[in-house]
Design an enzyme around this catalytic site. Sequence first.
Site, PDB file in Angstrom:
ATOM      1  N   ASP A 165      34.187 -29.954  67.441  1.00  0.00           N
ATOM      2  CA  ASP A 165      34.728 -30.395  66.122  1.00  0.00           C
ATOM      3  C   ASP A 165      35.859 -29.471  65.576  1.00  0.00           C
ATOM      4  O   ASP A 165      35.836 -28.383  64.821  1.00  0.00           O
ATOM      5  CB  ASP A 165      33.527 -30.038  64.983  1.00  0.00           C
ATOM      6  CG  ASP A 165      33.785 -30.806  63.715  1.00  0.00           C
ATOM      7  OD1 ASP A 165      34.770 -31.541  63.616  1.00  0.00           O
ATOM      8  OD2 ASP A 165      32.885 -30.571  62.768  1.00  0.00           O
ATOM      9  N   HIS A 244      27.187 -30.487  58.370  1.00  0.00           N
ATOM     10  CA  HIS A 244      28.119 -30.605  57.366  1.00  0.00           C
ATOM     11  C   HIS A 244      27.594 -31.085  55.952  1.00  0.00           C
ATOM     12  O   HIS A 244      26.389 -31.679  55.793  1.00  0.00           O
ATOM     13  CB  HIS A 244      28.797 -31.852  57.870  1.00  0.00           C
ATOM     14  CG  HIS A 244      29.542 -31.069  59.033  1.00  0.00           C
ATOM     15  ND1 HIS A 244      30.410 -32.266  59.915  1.00  0.00           N
ATOM     16  CD2 HIS A 244      29.980 -30.041  59.570  1.00  0.00           C
ATOM     17  CE1 HIS A 244      30.935 -31.679  60.860  1.00  0.00           C
ATOM     18  NE2 HIS A 244      30.613 -30.272  60.761  1.00  0.00           N
ATOM     19  N   GLU A 247      28.431 -29.880  48.234  1.00  0.00           N
ATOM     20  CA  GLU A 247      27.536 -29.432  47.183  1.00  0.00           C
ATOM     21  C   GLU A 247      28.133 -28.686  46.121  1.00  0.00           C
ATOM     22  O   GLU A 247      29.419 -28.283  46.087  1.00  0.00           O
ATOM     23  CB  GLU A 247      26.671 -28.376  47.836  1.00  0.00           C
ATOM     24  CG  GLU A 247      27.307 -27.129  48.620  1.00  0.00           C
ATOM     25  CD  GLU A 247      26.244 -26.304  49.360  1.00  0.00           C
ATOM     26  OE1 GLU A 247      25.302 -26.795  50.237  1.00  0.00           O
ATOM     27  OE2 GLU A 247      26.480 -25.015  49.336  1.00  0.00           O
ATOM     28  N   HIS A 355      37.069 -22.642  60.963  1.00  0.00           N
ATOM     29  CA  HIS A 355      36.569 -21.889  61.861  1.00  0.00           C
ATOM     30  C   HIS A 355      36.062 -22.363  63.119  1.00  0.00           C
ATOM     31  O   HIS A 355      35.142 -21.716  63.948  1.00  0.00           O
ATOM     32  CB  HIS A 355      34.985 -21.090  61.201  1.00  0.00           C
ATOM     33  CG  HIS A 355      34.123 -22.569  60.508  1.00  0.00           C
ATOM     34  ND1 HIS A 355      33.600 -22.106  59.239  1.00  0.00           N
ATOM     35  CD2 HIS A 355      33.737 -23.459  60.902  1.00  0.00           C
ATOM     36  CE1 HIS A 355      32.784 -23.248  58.958  1.00  0.00           C
ATOM     37  NE2 HIS A 355      32.932 -24.046  60.282  1.00  0.00           N
ATOM     38  N   PRO A 387      29.445 -19.324  54.175  1.00  0.00           N
ATOM     39  CA  PRO A 387      28.000 -19.920  53.599  1.00  0.00           C
ATOM     40  C   PRO A 387      27.098 -19.495  54.076  1.00  0.00           C
ATOM     41  O   PRO A 387      26.763 -18.665  55.259  1.00  0.00           O
ATOM     42  CB  PRO A 387      28.549 -21.425  53.966  1.00  0.00           C
ATOM     43  CG  PRO A 387      29.218 -21.505  55.295  1.00  0.00           C
ATOM     44  CD  PRO A 387      29.817 -20.222  55.237  1.00  0.00           C
ATOM     45  N   SER A 389      22.670 -20.817  53.670  1.00  0.00           N
ATOM     46  CA  SER A 389      22.169 -21.935  53.910  1.00  0.00           C
ATOM     47  C   SER A 389      21.867 -22.787  52.539  1.00  0.00           C
ATOM     48  O   SER A 389      22.494 -22.440  51.565  1.00  0.00           O
ATOM     49  CB  SER A 389      20.748 -21.858  54.465  1.00  0.00           C
ATOM     50  OG  SER A 389      19.800 -21.474  53.462  1.00  0.00           O
ATOM     51  N   MET A 390      21.369 -23.817  52.475  1.00  0.00           N
ATOM     52  CA  MET A 390      21.245 -24.732  51.382  1.00  0.00           C
ATOM     53  C   MET A 390      20.416 -24.012  50.084  1.00  0.00           C
ATOM     54  O   MET A 390      20.617 -24.421  49.098  1.00  0.00           O
ATOM     55  CB  MET A 390      20.726 -26.133  51.378  1.00  0.00           C
ATOM     56  CG  MET A 390      19.345 -26.313  51.995  1.00  0.00           C
ATOM     57  SD  MET A 390      18.687 -27.903  52.560  1.00  0.00           S
ATOM     58  CE  MET A 390      19.510 -28.272  53.982  1.00  0.00           C
ATOM     59  N   HIS A 411      31.045 -17.109  60.468  1.00  0.00           N
ATOM     60  CA  HIS A 411      31.530 -18.430  59.950  1.00  0.00           C
ATOM     61  C   HIS A 411      30.142 -18.943  59.132  1.00  0.00           C
ATOM     62  O   HIS A 411      30.095 -19.757  58.426  1.00  0.00           O
ATOM     63  CB  HIS A 411      31.723 -19.361  60.752  1.00  0.00           C
ATOM     64  CG  HIS A 411      30.796 -20.243  61.498  1.00  0.00           C
ATOM     65  ND1 HIS A 411      29.562 -19.544  62.198  1.00  0.00           N
ATOM     66  CD2 HIS A 411      30.463 -21.331  61.660  1.00  0.00           C
ATOM     67  CE1 HIS A 411      28.788 -20.217  62.499  1.00  0.00           C
ATOM     68  NE2 HIS A 411      29.323 -21.594  62.397  1.00  0.00           N
TER      69      HIS A 411
END
Length: 483
Positions: A165, A244, A247, A355, A387, A389-390, A411
Site C-alpha cells: 500500500d 483503513h 472517523e 507511513h 493513531p 485503535s478505534m 505509525h
Amino acid sequence: MPNVSAPKNNNRTQVNNKKFMGNKLSGRDLIKLGFPKNNSINIALGQISRYRKKEKKERIINEAKDVLLHPENYKNDGTWGKVAEGLINPVVVRMHQLQTTRAPFSIFGENEIDEQAKFQLYDSLKLPISVAGALMPDAHSGYGLPIGGVLATDNAVIPYGVGVDIGCRMSLSIFDLPASFIKGKDHQLQAILKEHTKFGMNETHANKADHEVFSRSEFQDIPLLKGLLSKAYKQLGTSGGGNHFVEFGTVQLDTVLPEWKLESGNYFCVLSHSGSRGMGANIAKHYTYLAGKQCPLPKNVQHLAWLDLNTHDGQEYWLAMNLAGDYAKACHDDIHRRVAKAIGKRVVVTIENHHNFAWKEMVNGKECIVHRKGATPAHEGQLGIIPGSMTAPGFVVMGKGNPESLNSASHGAGRLFSRAKCKSTFTPSEIKKTLKNHDVSLIGGNVDEAPMAYKDIHKVMALQTELVTVLGTFTPKIVRMDR
C-alpha cells in the site's frame, strides 16, 4: 520521464516481413533482426506482450530494428527502455549473498517487539546495499521489512521495503468548532460518513471528482500506469479494507503553532487512514516481480529484492512510487473535501503524513534511500499523526529528528494479535461491548480489526519520547471502516 519516440528516418531500411512468419512477435523474430541471445529478448517480449499486443506486428518489427540500431534514443522509453539499457550496458544477473555483519541499527521498545520482526530487520541489515536501520516500538512481523521497520540503503529501492500500500498515510482535518459540536449529532454524522465515504474493493462515488494528479506525465510515459489510470480515477476519494478508516472525533491541542491561528483547546475534527488503493498495489506487484528477476537473493530474504536507482526499472519505480504517494494524498484531500462540504464548515488546520514510502535523505553525511514501512517521518519540527485503535487515542506529534531512529517514529500502536488470531480469539459481542464502554459508534468493521487486537498506545508512546513531542490528543467518536 519523457516518452522518447523513434526518430524519423526516411532512408531507414525497411524490414523484409517475408522473413517473419505468423502474427505474433517471437524471440526468433528478434534474433533474426540481430538481437543478442540474452535476457534483452525476454524483456522485449514481456513488454510487448503486456503493453503492445494489439498493435500490428510489422510496426513492432520496424520499431524493434530501430531500437537495435539506436538504443541510446530509447533509454527512457516505457516499452523499450529496459531493452535499450541491456543493449548499451549488458548486466549479468547473479545471486546476491548476505553480508556476514549487520549494518548499524537501533531498536526502540525492544521488549515489546516479537522476535520474528527483529530477525526480519537483522536479515535486511545484512543486504550489501544496507547502510543503517531502526525498529519502532509498534513493530511486528510482515513481508520483507517488518511493519515498523526503517532501512536506509545505498542508491537502491526495495519495493517490499515500501510495502504494497504505497503512500498509506494519515490525514487530520481540524475545524474551528468546539468538541461539543459533536454532541447530539450522532445520527447526522453517521449519515455523512455513510454517504460521503466509500470502502472496499468496489465502492466508488457516483459523482466523480477530477484532480491535477491525473494530468501527470507518468500516466502516459509508463505503460503500467497508463493501464491503471481509469481505475485510479474511479477510486479517487475512496478507502480500502483492513485497518483503513475515516472517523469523526475530537482533538485536544495542548500546544499550537502560530500558523494554525487556533488557541489551545478541544476541537471537532475528522481523521482518515488509507493509501493508494489498487494503483499502489499493482505498482508494488509489478516492480517486486522485476526486482526479484534482476536481484536473486536467498529464499529467506527474497522479498527484499531491490532495484538499482541507476537502472531503467529503478528510475521508473521511483517515479511510479512518488505518483502513487501523491495519488494517496489526493484521495485523502477528496475525502476531507466531501466531508467538510457535507458538514458545511471550513477546515482550518490539516496535519498529514505518509507511513509507507521511501525518501532520499542524508544518513551519516551520505544521501540514502530511507524506507519507512509502517513508520512515521519524524525529522526535527515535522508534524505527524500516530493513531491508536478505534477505542484508543491518537496523537498529534512533532518530530525531534533523532538520527538513531533515522528520523522516524511509530505509525500507530502496532498489532498484538494477527488478523487470523483475532478471528479465533474475539467475538462481535465482545467488540460491541468494548465500543460501548468507550462511547464509540462503529459503521462497518470486522473482527480482525477489534480494538483489542492492538498494543497499548500509551506504552508505545512512552517508548518513543526520544523521537517525538506530543502536541495534542485525538479521541475517536464515530468510526467508519470496510464491512
